[in-house]
Design a protein around this motif. Structure first.
Motif, short mmCIF file in Angstrom:
data_model
loop_
_atom_site.label_atom_id
_atom_site.label_comp_id
_atom_site.label_asym_id
_atom_site.label_seq_id
_atom_site.Cartn_x
_atom_site.Cartn_y
_atom_site.Cartn_z
N GLY A 129 0.79 -1.23 0.00
CA GLY A 129 0.00 0.00 0.00
C GLY A 129 0.82 1.28 0.00
N ARG A 185 -3.21 4.80 -7.75
CA ARG A 185 -4.00 4.79 -6.49
C ARG A 185 -4.86 3.53 -6.39
NH1 ARG A 185 -3.92 10.32 -7.18
NH2 ARG A 185 -5.79 10.37 -8.44
N GLU A 186 -5.39 3.09 -7.55
CA GLU A 186 -6.19 1.85 -7.53
C GLU A 186 -5.32 0.66 -7.12
OE1 GLU A 186 -8.75 3.16 -11.42
OE2 GLU A 186 -8.07 1.08 -11.34
N GLN A 209 -2.59 0.83 -5.37
CA GLN A 209 -2.27 1.04 -3.95
C GLN A 209 -3.42 0.55 -3.07
OE1 GLN A 209 -2.15 5.22 -2.98
NE2 GLN A 209 -0.84 4.88 -1.22
N ALA A 210 -4.66 0.85 -3.50
CA ALA A 210 -5.83 0.49 -2.70
C ALA A 210 -5.98 -1.02 -2.55
CB ALA A 210 -7.09 1.09 -3.32
#
Ligand SMILES: Nc1ncnc2c1ncn2[C@@H]1O[C@H](COP(=O)(O)OP(=O)(O)OP(=O)(O)O)[C@@H](O)[C@H]1O
Length: 305
Positions: A30, A175-176, A178-179
């Protein structure tokens, strides 16, 4: 803590050149970590060490708990890599190319179609890559790196050549990833765009790590001043200066704007004063030091040692 990447006193020499020199750091799921540094600072070499494409001359590298140079295919499959220069066969279409890489990596059947959709290339899937723009080729490279939803994504200067809109889309995809718990390491020279997009910044210089932290942590260590800008009515700058007590370093930008660089302590004291009655300003803006200023600070600090 569960760590996806662990580097322990890693060095990599090429003859007399110390491309990487005693670097240690770890990265958790993450985290989006930006590797920044001048040309030749060692960013690509560090990425190659994490991929197992280069072996350390000293120290140890562990990715997903394994030595990436040992050649374990299960670890390799969970790594995604976008090289600095992407080069694909111009005679093949985007879909054919991606299908080839999906097969090579043992990805899901038809994964290429989902990836082409995700990176916004579905409309050009059946066009030859020779007709793609630089931004389209770069996006195809990113799709290739995302095959199999990697746990560790290594991106070498991924946004070079992308226009501002494509950069935004690129960071939305990061970001996706990471999520869903991926560790993303990306090298970049575009310092301003990293603010708000990287959770941590590692600054390299001559193969050495000279700073490592979140932007707030780096600001705290560097103790650089915050720029305070006050706006008043046209012609009111003189009164504002007098009210402020003409502090050293106060700059009058024009008839209604003044600026001051404040240390963290001065900033708090100043804010307390502005909360009082009769402060003669209409608007106040605070600009904390950006990554480019922090970068210059850490480099100059290193040079003066
Ligand atoms: N295969 C190699 N053989 C010899 N020297 C190398 C090799 N790879 C890297 N180097 C040297 O190691 C140093 C670090 O190079 P590296 O490519 O890691 O830097 P970088 O930070 O990625 O630079 P850039 O921003 O220009 O891509 C440089 O001095 C480079 O010339």
């Amino acid at each position: 803590m569960n760590l996806n990447v662990e580097l322990n006193s890693v060095a990599r020499r090429y003859g007399r050149v110390k491309a990487v020199d005693g670097v240690s750091f770890s990265a958790a799921p993450g985290e989006v970590i930006a590797l920044v540094g001048h040309n030749g600072a060692g960013k690509t070499t560090l990425i190659k060490l994490m991929l197992g494409l280069a072996r350390p001359t000293a120290g140890s590298v562990a990715v997903l708990g394994q030595d990436p140079a040992a050649g374990d295919a299960t670890v390799r499959r969970r790594l995604g890599y976008l090289p600095e220069t992407v080069s694909f066969n111009p005679a093949l279409t985007g879909r054919e190319t991606l299908r080839f890489y999906v097969r090579l990596k043992g990805g899901r059947r038809d994964e290429e179609d989902a990836l082409l959709e995700r990176i916004g290339l579905a409309h050009a899937a059946d066009r030859r890559i020779g007709t793609y723009s630089k931004g389209m080729r770069q996006r195809l490279g990113l799709a290739q790196a995302m095959i199999g939803t990697p746990a560790v994504l290594l991106l070498d200067e991924p946004t070079t050549g992308l226009d501002p809109e494509l950069r935004q889309q690129f960071y939305a995809i990061v970001r996706e990833m990471q999520a869903v718990g991926a560790t993303v390491l990306l090298s970049s020279h575009a310092l301003n765009e990293l603010e708000g997009n990287a959770s941590r910044v590692v600054i390299l210089n001559d193969g050495r790590k000279i700073a490592d932290g979140t932007l707030d942590e780096l600001r705290h260590i560097a103790r650089l001043p915050t720029r305070i800008r006050l706006k008043t009515v046209e012609g009111g700058a003189k009164r504002l200066r007098e009210w402020m007590g003409e502090p050293a370093g106060l700059r009058q930008i024009n008839g209604h704007i003044v600026e001051l660089d404040a240390t963290p302590e001065d900033k708090a004291a100043f804010l307390r004063r502005t909360a009082g009655e009769g402060a003669p300003f209409e608007d106040l803006e605070m600009v904390p030091p950006g990554l480019d200023e922090l970068y210059a600070h850490f480099l100059s600090e290193r040079a003066s040692r």
